[in-house]
Motif scaffolding. Structure first.
Motif, PDB file in Angstrom:
ATOM      1  N   VAL A  69       1.384  -0.903   0.330  1.00 40.58           N
ATOM      2  CA  VAL A  69      -0.399   0.143  -0.043  1.00 40.58           C
ATOM      3  C   VAL A  69       0.820   1.179  -0.365  1.00 40.58           C
ATOM      4  CG1 VAL A  69      -1.630   1.355   1.560  1.00 40.58           C
ATOM      5  CG2 VAL A  69      -1.756  -1.077   0.506  1.00 40.58           C
ATOM      6  N   THR A  70       1.997   1.194   1.010  1.00 38.28           N
ATOM      7  CA  THR A  70       2.694   2.406   1.094  1.00 38.28           C
ATOM      8  C   THR A  70       3.239   2.692  -0.312  1.00 38.28           C
ATOM      9  OG1 THR A  70       4.283   0.678   1.909  1.00 38.28           O
ATOM     10  CG2 THR A  70       3.329   2.248   3.450  1.00 38.28           C
ATOM     11  N   SER A  71       3.657   1.011  -1.353  1.00 41.67           N
ATOM     12  CA  SER A  71       4.702   1.376  -1.996  1.00 41.67           C
ATOM     13  C   SER A  71       3.747   1.775  -3.494  1.00 41.67           C
ATOM     14  CB  SER A  71       5.367   0.180  -3.039  1.00 41.67           C
ATOM     15  OG  SER A  71       6.443  -0.167  -2.353  1.00 41.67           O
ATOM     16  N   PHE A  72       2.526   1.531  -3.593  1.00 44.88           N
ATOM     17  CA  PHE A  72       1.173   2.181  -4.357  1.00 44.88           C
ATOM     18  C   PHE A  72       1.238   3.791  -4.541  1.00 44.88           C
ATOM     19  CE2 PHE A  72      -2.798   3.925  -4.691  1.00 44.88           C
ATOM     20  CZ  PHE A  72      -2.866   3.544  -5.468  1.00 44.88           C
ATOM     21  N   ILE A  73       1.053   3.953  -3.261  1.00 46.76           N
ATOM     22  CA  ILE A  73       0.602   5.715  -3.001  1.00 46.76           C
ATOM     23  C   ILE A  73       1.798   6.789  -3.257  1.00 46.76           C
ATOM     24  CG2 ILE A  73       0.649   7.232  -0.940  1.00 46.76           C
ATOM     25  CD1 ILE A  73      -0.974   5.019   0.666  1.00 46.76           C
ATOM     26  N   GLY A  74       3.550   6.024  -2.663  1.00 48.69           N
ATOM     27  CA  GLY A  74       4.629   6.550  -2.833  1.00 48.69           C
ATOM     28  C   GLY A  74       5.132   6.595  -4.602  1.00 48.69           C
ATOM     29  N   ALA A  75       4.396   5.404  -5.070  1.00 51.59           N
ATOM     30  CA  ALA A  75       4.584   5.966  -6.735  1.00 51.59           C
ATOM     31  C   ALA A  75       3.608   6.452  -7.594  1.00 51.59           C
ATOM     32  CB  ALA A  75       4.609   3.971  -7.618  1.00 51.59           C
ATOM     33  N   ALA A  76       2.420   6.274  -6.990  1.00 50.76           N
ATOM     34  CA  ALA A  76       1.221   7.029  -7.253  1.00 50.76           C
ATOM     35  C   ALA A  76       1.801   8.582  -7.744  1.00 50.76           C
ATOM     36  CB  ALA A  76      -0.054   6.659  -7.107  1.00 50.76           C
ATOM     37  N   GLN A  77       2.158   9.172  -6.687  1.00 48.19           N
ATOM     38  CA  GLN A  77       3.036  10.306  -6.479  1.00 48.19           C
ATOM     39  C   GLN A  77       4.183  10.476  -6.775  1.00 48.19           C
ATOM     40  OE1 GLN A  77       1.065  12.415  -2.963  1.00 48.19           O
ATOM     41  NE2 GLN A  77       1.031  10.096  -2.191  1.00 48.19           N
ATOM     42  N   ILE A  78       4.455   9.546  -7.949  1.00 47.73           N
ATOM     43  CA  ILE A  78       5.991   9.693  -8.392  1.00 47.73           C
ATOM     44  C   ILE A  78       6.411  11.000  -8.757  1.00 47.73           C
ATOM     45  CG2 ILE A  78       5.500   8.753 -10.825  1.00 47.73           C
ATOM     46  CD1 ILE A  78       7.952   7.201 -10.322  1.00 47.73           C
ATOM     47  N   PHE A  79       6.877  12.046  -8.258  1.00 46.97           N
ATOM     48  CA  PHE A  79       7.428  13.275  -8.725  1.00 46.97           C
ATOM     49  C   PHE A  79       9.755  13.651  -9.223  1.00 46.97           C
ATOM     50  CE2 PHE A  79       8.587  17.581  -8.659  1.00 46.97           C
ATOM     51  CZ  PHE A  79       7.925  18.458  -9.015  1.00 46.97           C
ATOM     52  N   GLU A  80       9.576  13.056  -7.991  1.00 44.74           N
ATOM     53  CA  GLU A  80      11.637  13.341  -7.730  1.00 44.74           C
ATOM     54  C   GLU A  80      12.145  12.982  -9.042  1.00 44.74           C
ATOM     55  OE1 GLU A  80      12.091  11.989  -4.334  1.00 44.74           O
ATOM     56  OE2 GLU A  80      11.910  13.973  -3.448  1.00 44.74           O
ATOM     57  N   GLU A  81      12.030  11.953  -9.542  1.00 44.04           N
ATOM     58  CA  GLU A  81      12.546  10.985 -10.282  1.00 44.04           C
ATOM     59  C   GLU A  81      12.664  11.825 -11.725  1.00 44.04           C
ATOM     60  OE1 GLU A  81      10.942   9.047  -8.251  1.00 44.04           O
ATOM     61  OE2 GLU A  81      12.511   8.108  -7.210  1.00 44.04           O
ATOM     62  N   PRO A  82      11.553  11.381 -11.835  1.00 45.48           N
ATOM     63  CA  PRO A  82      11.270  12.415 -13.719  1.00 45.48           C
ATOM     64  C   PRO A  82      11.818  13.550 -14.085  1.00 45.48           C
ATOM     65  CG  PRO A  82       8.958  11.372 -12.867  1.00 45.48           C
ATOM     66  CD  PRO A  82      10.384  11.352 -11.592  1.00 45.48           C
ATOM     67  N   TYR A  83      10.980  15.018 -12.654  1.00 44.10           N
ATOM     68  CA  TYR A  83      11.074  15.770 -12.685  1.00 44.10           C
ATOM     69  C   TYR A  83      13.223  16.163 -13.061  1.00 44.10           C
ATOM     70  CZ  TYR A  83      11.328  20.748 -11.755  1.00 44.10           C
ATOM     71  OH  TYR A  83      11.789  22.197 -11.079  1.00 44.10           O
ATOM     72  N   LEU A  84      13.398  15.006 -11.825  1.00 40.36           N
ATOM     73  CA  LEU A  84      14.729  15.871 -12.062  1.00 40.36           C
ATOM     74  C   LEU A  84      15.284  15.484 -13.164  1.00 40.36           C
ATOM     75  CD1 LEU A  84      15.557  15.275  -8.391  1.00 40.36           C
ATOM     76  CD2 LEU A  84      15.760  17.815  -9.874  1.00 40.36           C
ATOM     77  N   LEU A  85      15.026  13.787 -14.089  1.00 43.59           N
ATOM     78  CA  LEU A  85      16.222  12.915 -14.680  1.00 43.59           C
ATOM     79  C   LEU A  85      15.752  13.456 -15.847  1.00 43.59           C
ATOM     80  CD1 LEU A  85      18.409  10.994 -14.736  1.00 43.59           C
ATOM     81  CD2 LEU A  85      16.348   9.112 -14.286  1.00 43.59           C
ATOM     82  N   THR A  86      14.328  13.564 -16.448  1.00 40.46           N
ATOM     83  CA  THR A  86      13.771  13.818 -17.545  1.00 40.46           C
ATOM     84  C   THR A  86      12.881  14.871 -17.355  1.00 40.46           C
ATOM     85  OG1 THR A  86      12.203  12.033 -17.575  1.00 40.46           O
ATOM     86  CG2 THR A  86      13.760  11.510 -18.432  1.00 40.46           C
ATOM     87  N   GLY A  87      13.015  15.710 -17.240  1.00 38.28           N
ATOM     88  CA  GLY A  87      12.018  16.084 -16.830  1.00 38.28           C
ATOM     89  C   GLY A  87      10.498  16.248 -18.027  1.00 38.28           C
ATOM     90  N   GLY A  88      10.018  14.795 -17.842  1.00 41.34           N
ATOM     91  CA  GLY A  88       9.071  14.253 -18.312  1.00 41.34           C
ATOM     92  C   GLY A  88       8.889  14.155 -19.740  1.00 41.34           C
TER      93      GLY A  88
END
Lengths: 313, 445
Positions: free
Chosen positions: A239-258
């Motif tokens: 459940v915590t992984s699901f909630i965390g991944a559903a709100q993923i921001f840092e990785e794509p924002y910093l690495l690819t900008g979306g």
């Protein structure tokens, strides 16, 4: 002659109760006063922001001045916004990676780390935990260098080993998703491993001894002893992984900008982009409400399916 | 008559009352009565330490030319963060700066709705009040920071796009240093790539930075005579000029004349420059400081600057890319002082000369280009070249540049489609058509 009937005599217990009643505080609201800080903060920092977000989602607001009421317009636009659909799809992929790849991998690593006789156990545990304490900016910088198409270490290794390189890890839409997934894997597996490790260490040793006496092999022991014993931990981690991944921001924002071409745009990035790059706060709030409803609804579903919080018989 | 001393409780109540009053006063919006003279501490927000140094050095001149004695309180943050913070503080009703620098790519956020007129001082009357100033300022550098005929910030630069090249390698490889057209230059670049494995042009494919991907195309598009937006903020990207420019870059990538680099400013570009894979590129004048000197200081003296080759079918020999506009927050006690400070440091002849000599940014006043001192300056990194003279000759070719509040939408959709075209997944025509369609779908939501 009248007979006097003696009333029941008071026992010590009754006397004690009477004394307690006499000593009962004159301020019955005192307990509520003590628990009020939590509710006050809950209302102030959770209910109020959620209510304001819902209201904001029904308006058009550039971030300054008075919001204009537009009713459900933002939701109607979201329903036809290709970018939002892309963001939902990308987020679903990241959630699947988190729940279906990261969690099982963490469990396997925890099982390995829990093996008797493992040398330098603490060193391994620390090594697996380190990624989570590294600053996300540093992570992005390092992985940016690793995944660079022309000068990255990953392509250099591929070139050295197989004579082929030039893989556009961050520039190709499909591979960019894979790259983000790899970073997620690197960053979160060790963190989740710690939870599983704690769970494994609380499994009674007798259960394993019983399984051994019954002649169960390693796989059988794992599926019939370890997994059932870890069910509460697994449920929490999923459940915590699901909630965390559903709100993923840092990785794509910093690495690819979306990017590229929104192939790694997550819903939270979509919200950030609408609010802080395009000044469309009402639209961003509508997307946030949709995300909230989805995450809340699905996590409730997970809770029910996995039986979190239910007393075990 | 004897009066009993106040009790401890009374004293505590008094102290509490005074404290509350002080706190409420501190939380107030502060006085908005305009200061007209005397000591003033200006709150300045900028993303660039170079600007901070420039303004600090300008204080004595501003003190001499105005009725104020200036002090600066500087806050530095990223360009996008500055706008976010400004808007947040404006919503809070306090804590806004007196003067703020807007990196040009972040300014379109201020153009959304009535944010700019609501927050920023219209500098048009201030410019008109100084005889000859309005006509002397380059319209091409006022337009990006304007809306409805009003100017909300003053640009820091006329960031012309020029061609940087490795003079030593051009000499060693016997390459001509003054090729007239891009078409001829592309042929030359193909041969250079075949013979030496090097490229003469660069496009960025930085996935995390849509603005950087767009830059590569933007420079040549504007030079060719195309544009993203017209003066009315309408999208005019889907044009023959845009298609021609994009096709030129895509063809260049196939032949090796153009190389794709993941980041203009980071490790990838540094490696490409150091290894001699990139021996020339079109870029804005500030790239010398932020790209070349920062990444390859050891190549000092080997680089030269020249005008861009022309496109055969039309356009000029330069474009403009980047810039930072400084604006003044309106209706504050220091608004007048901040406006005066900007006018007396940023816009004076001496200030504009100093801006070039200290920060490398070109003047935004036409008359300053005639300054003998500037024309005599030489550049060590570029082998003692008289760069200013070159820039002066390019000035008439600087094209107009207009921004739209929906610019970030365009950049997001254009970046993705440019990458598709570069990879060959879409033709230039398809990429531009798709960009226009995606933009129309998202703009104004």
């Amino acid at each position: 002659m009248t007979t006097a009937v003696a009333g029941p005599t008071r026992t010590d217990d009754q006397r004690a109760k009477a004394d307690t009643a006499a000593r009962r505080p004159r301020r019955p609201w005192a307990p509520y006063l003590f628990i009020s800080p939590f509710y006050l903060l809950y209302v102030l920092f959770l209910l109020v922001p959620v209510a304001v977000s819902v209201w904001l989602s029904l308006t058009e607001w550039v971030g300054l001045g008075t919001p204009h009421w537009v009713g459900l317009r933002n939701y109607r636009l979201l329903a036809t916004d290709i970018s939002f659909h892309r963001a939902l799809g990308n987020t679903a992929v990241f959630v699947l990676v988190a729940v279906c790849v990261v969690v099982p991998l963490a469990l396997l690593i925890a099982q390995a780390l829990n093996t008797r006789g493992l040398r330098a156990r603490d060193l391994w545990r620390t090594a697996y935990f380190v990624p989570i304490v590294v600053s996300p900016i540093l992570v992005a910088l390092i992985f940016g260098l690793l995944f660079d198409r022309q000068f990255g270490l990953v392509n250099s290794v591929l070139r050295a080993l197989f004579g082929t390189g030039g893989v556009d890890w961050l520039g190709d839409p499909s591979l960019a998703k894979v790259s983000i997934a790899l970073v997620m894997l690197w960053r979160w597996t060790g963190y989740l491993t710690v939870f599983f490790l704690a769970g494994l260490q609380s499994v009674p040793r007798e259960l394993y001894e019983a399984a051994a006496i019954d002649g169960a092999g390693r796989l059988r022991t794992f599926t019939t002893v370890t997994l059932p014993a870890l069910k509460p931990v697994t449920a929490f981690v999923v459940v915590t992984s699901f909630i965390g991944a559903a709100q993923i921001f840092e990785e794509p924002y910093l690495l690819t900008g979306g990017g590229p071409a929104e192939s790694t745009l997550s819903v939270t990035m979509f919200i950030y982009r609408a609010a802080f790059q395009r000044q469309q706060f009402g639209y961003a709030a509508a997307a946030a409400v949709v995300l909230f409803v989805l995450v809340f609804g699905l996590s409730q579903l997970f809770n029910r399916l996995l039986g979190i919080g239910r007393a075990t018989s | 008559m004897f009066t009993a001393p106040p009790s401890r409780r009374t004293l505590l109540r008094g102290a509490l009352g005074l404290g509350t009053a002080a706190a409420l006063t501190a939380c107030g919006g502060g006085s908005t009565t305009a200061r007209t003279s005397g000591d003033v501490t200006l709150s300045l927000w900028t993303h660039d330490p170079g600007y901070e140094a420039f303004f600090r050095k300008g204080i004595p001149e501003a003190d001499r030319l105005t009725d104020f004695r200036y002090h600066l309180d500087v806050t530095r943050a990223g360009p996008a963060d500055l706008v976010t913070k400004l808007l947040a503080q404006a919503v809070a009703g306090r804590g806004t700066p007196d003067t703020i620098g807007f990196e040009i790519g972040s300014f379109p956020r201020m153009l959304r709705g009535d944010i700019a007129p609501r927050l920023l001082r219209d500098l048009t009357p201030d410019l008109a009040a100084v005889p000859g100033l309005k006509d002397d300022l380059l319209p091409a550098r006022l337009a990006p920071f304007g809306k409805d005929g009003k100017v909300y910030a003053l640009d820091s630069d006329t960031p012309m796009v020029v061609y940087y090249y490795r003079d030593d390698l051009f000499t060693r490889w016997k390459l001509p240093k003054s090729t007239e057209t891009w078409e001829e230059f592309a042929e030359l670049g193909t041969r250079v790539h075949q013979d030496h494995g090097a490229s003469l042009c660069v496009v960025s494919t930085a996935g995390s930075d849509a603005g950087q991907i767009v830059q590569s195309f933007q420079m040549l598009l504007y030079q060719r005579g195309g544009a993203f937006f017209d003066a009315e903020q309408n999208l005019v990207l889907d044009s023959p000029e845009a298609e021609e420019t994009l096709r030129f870059l895509c063809d260049g990538l196939r032949t090796g004349f153009v190389i794709d680099i993941s980041d203009y400013y980071g490790a990838a570009m540094q490696a490409a420059l150091k290894s001699g894979k990139v021996v020339g590129l079109p870029m804005a004048i500030w790239y010398k400081n932020y790209g070349l000197i920062a990444n390859v200081p050891e190549q000092k003296g080997r680089w030269r600057v020249r005008a861009l080759p022309r496109f055969t079918k039309g356009g000029g020999v330069t474009a403009a890319l980047g810039g930072t506009g400084f604006g003044v927050v309106k209706d504050k006690a220091n608004t007048v002082a901040a406006t005066d400070f900007l006018l007396k440091t940023w816009l004076t002849h001496d200030g504009q000369v100093r801006r070039f000599t200290e920060t490398g940014y070109l003047p935004t006043r036409r008359s300053v280009y005639a300054d003998p001192g500037l024309n005599a300056t030489t550049d060590d990194f570029c082998g003692g070249q008289h760069l200013f003279r070159l820039y002066r000759s390019l000035l008439p070719d600087v094209p107009a540049f207009h921004q739209s509040p929906d610019q970030s939408i365009l950049f997001d959709v254009l970046a993705g489609n440019l990458l598709r075209a570069y990879r060959g997944d879409a033709t230039p025509r398809q990429a531009l058509k798709q960009t226009a369609a995606d933009y129309r779908d998202q703009a104004g939501r």
